[in-house]
Enzyme design. Structure first.
Site, short mmCIF file in Angstrom:
data_model
loop_
_atom_site.label_atom_id
_atom_site.label_comp_id
_atom_site.label_asym_id
_atom_site.label_seq_id
_atom_site.Cartn_x
_atom_site.Cartn_y
_atom_site.Cartn_z
N ARG A 52 -4.87 -0.75 -99.57
CA ARG A 52 -5.31 -1.33 -98.05
C ARG A 52 -6.79 -1.28 -98.26
O ARG A 52 -7.27 -0.19 -98.44
CB ARG A 52 -4.89 -0.42 -96.94
N TYR A 55 18.96 3.25 -102.81
CA TYR A 55 18.29 4.04 -102.04
C TYR A 55 17.72 3.39 -100.72
O TYR A 55 17.66 1.99 -100.92
CB TYR A 55 16.64 4.17 -102.78
N ASP A 73 16.44 3.58 -96.76
CA ASP A 73 15.87 4.16 -95.49
C ASP A 73 16.94 4.34 -94.50
O ASP A 73 17.82 3.62 -94.29
CB ASP A 73 14.66 3.32 -95.14
N ARG A 118 5.50 18.49 -102.32
CA ARG A 118 4.53 18.39 -101.21
C ARG A 118 5.08 19.53 -100.38
O ARG A 118 6.25 20.32 -100.67
CB ARG A 118 5.19 17.08 -100.46
N ARG A 169 4.82 -2.36 -107.05
CA ARG A 169 3.60 -2.67 -106.39
C ARG A 169 2.87 -1.33 -105.84
O ARG A 169 3.73 -0.42 -105.74
CB ARG A 169 3.74 -3.83 -105.19
N ARG A 203 18.70 12.08 -108.78
CA ARG A 203 17.85 13.06 -108.36
C ARG A 203 18.07 13.95 -107.27
O ARG A 203 18.65 13.64 -106.30
CB ARG A 203 16.35 12.67 -108.15
N GLU A 209 8.67 21.47 -101.36
CA GLU A 209 9.77 20.55 -102.05
C GLU A 209 9.67 20.33 -103.47
O GLU A 209 8.43 20.18 -104.07
CB GLU A 209 9.66 19.02 -101.56
#
Length: 366
Positions: free
Chosen positions: A176, A348, A350, A280, A172, A249, A300
């Site tokens: 917004r 992964y 957070d 970035r 997805r 990665r 980065e």
């Protein structure tokens, strides 16, 4: 005779939470890390009075009140809101994709206008079942958003064309239709005032800690050091890559001190054009609203992992997930070892999810 109840391999968030909780329960822990410092990828160090996120931007966010209260016992958090900016050629856009983005892109004001443009672009493409990431992203967001804000950044991040990446990576794309630049939907968000390292220091107060210590060398010399091991390194490396290596990665950072107060006006600016080699630039002082006379920036660069380089996140495609399942079956035969964290569970995470996983692990253990 074992000297410790637990040998914890890795002084990052998972290992530190486990050590803290085990210590509260009267267990003895030895924590080792091959890096010269604790705190893993959330390590922050002071440069020119600025807390520098040495291994990339870490913004704490969660919707879990218990996890928020848990982490707040170790540091006071500020009210930083992640609102990145995307730079495409000479154009600047707000992220995540919202009415500020669409207004700048198409010169419109109303949500209905933005929806109509996106829906027309998707309809004109006439894509059936998406066969790759490019088709998936186009079907979700249309041509302009994909070309300017998704394609180049994604190709740099994964090191391959979007047509060669599986569609499921972008299940997805949050669009917004309100004027809101808050990147995360989570209720709680912020950065610890004074950096992240202090959190890990407090968690590890009751444990013995050895840095600059490679697990494989250490365990050869100290095979009976602990009753049990908590391992947060690469699960495939633990088992000698016997089924072959998993893919990861990596990220390379170029950090420099600049003799100016404010370089880019925002903590995070993504460079979404393929021709810019970095993904970035982070300007660290803005995480804590700093007013220091100098500034520190980090570029980065995303890279393929190879031995000797730090792995950052797993490549969770079908091939790697199937290979991980084989390693997971091996792991389940080792009742003396707990595998945790991004590398130990090939997942992964957070930061809030790492803490939750470590606490679940503790509940299961004690």
């Amino acid at each position: 005779m074992a000297k410790y109840d637990y040998l914890i391999v890795g002084a990052g968030l998972f290992g530190a939470v486990f050590a803290y909780e085990a210590g509260k329960r009267g267990k003895s822990c030895l924590v080792i890390d091959k890096r010269p410092h604790i705190a893993g990828n959330i390590y922050t160090e002071q440069v020119e009075g600025i807390n520098v996120h040495k291994y990339g931007a870490h913004i704490f966010h969660t919707s879990d009140k218990k996890i928020w209260e848990y982490v707040n016992q170790f540091a006071e958090f500020n009210n930083y809101i992640n609102s990145p900016v995307a730079s495409y050629k000479d154009e600047l856009y707000n992220l995540p994709f919202n009415m500020n983005t669409f207004s700048k892109m198409w010169g419109i004001k109303k949500p209905s206008e933005a929806k109509a443009i996106i829906e027309k672009q998707i309809a004109d493409l006439n894509i059936g079942e998406p066969k790759n990431l490019e088709e998936q992203a186009l079907k979700l967001a249309g041509t302009d958003v994909y070309e300017k804000l998704v394609k180049g950044y994604t190709e740099k991040q994964w090191g391959r064309p979007c047509t060669e990446l599986p569609a499921f990576i972008i299940k997805r794309l949050p669009l917004r239709f309100i004027y809101d630049n808050n990147y995360f939907n989570d209720r709680f968000q912020g950065i610890p005032m004074g950096g992240y390292t202090q959190i890990i220091e407090k968690m590890l107060e009751g444990a013995e800690v050895k840095t600059d210590t490679d697990y494989f060398d250490f365990i050869k010399e100290n095979p009976d050091i602990a009753d049990k091991t908590v391992y947060t390194g690469m699960i495939d490396e633990f088992f000698g890559f016997q089924y072959g290596p998993l893919e990861y990665r990596s990220v390379r950072f170029e950090t420099e001190v600049l003799d100016e107060e404010n370089y880019q006006g925002n903590a995070v600016v993504n460079y979404t054009h393929r021709d810019v080699p970095y993904t970035r630039i982070i300007e660290h002082k803005h995480f804590e609203f700093g007013k220091q006379p100098k500034t520190v920036i980090s570029r980065e660069y995303s890279a393929e992992w190879k031995p000797g380089v730090e792995p950052y996140y797993p490549v969770n495609n079908d091939k790697n997930n199937a290979l991980y399942e084989k390693y997971k079956e091996l792991a389940e035969t080792r009742k003396d070892v707990i595998f945790g964290g991004r590398l130990g569970q090939y997942k992964y995470y957070d930061m809030d999810k790492v803490i939750a996983a470590a606490l679940e692990c503790v509940e299961a253990e004690f």
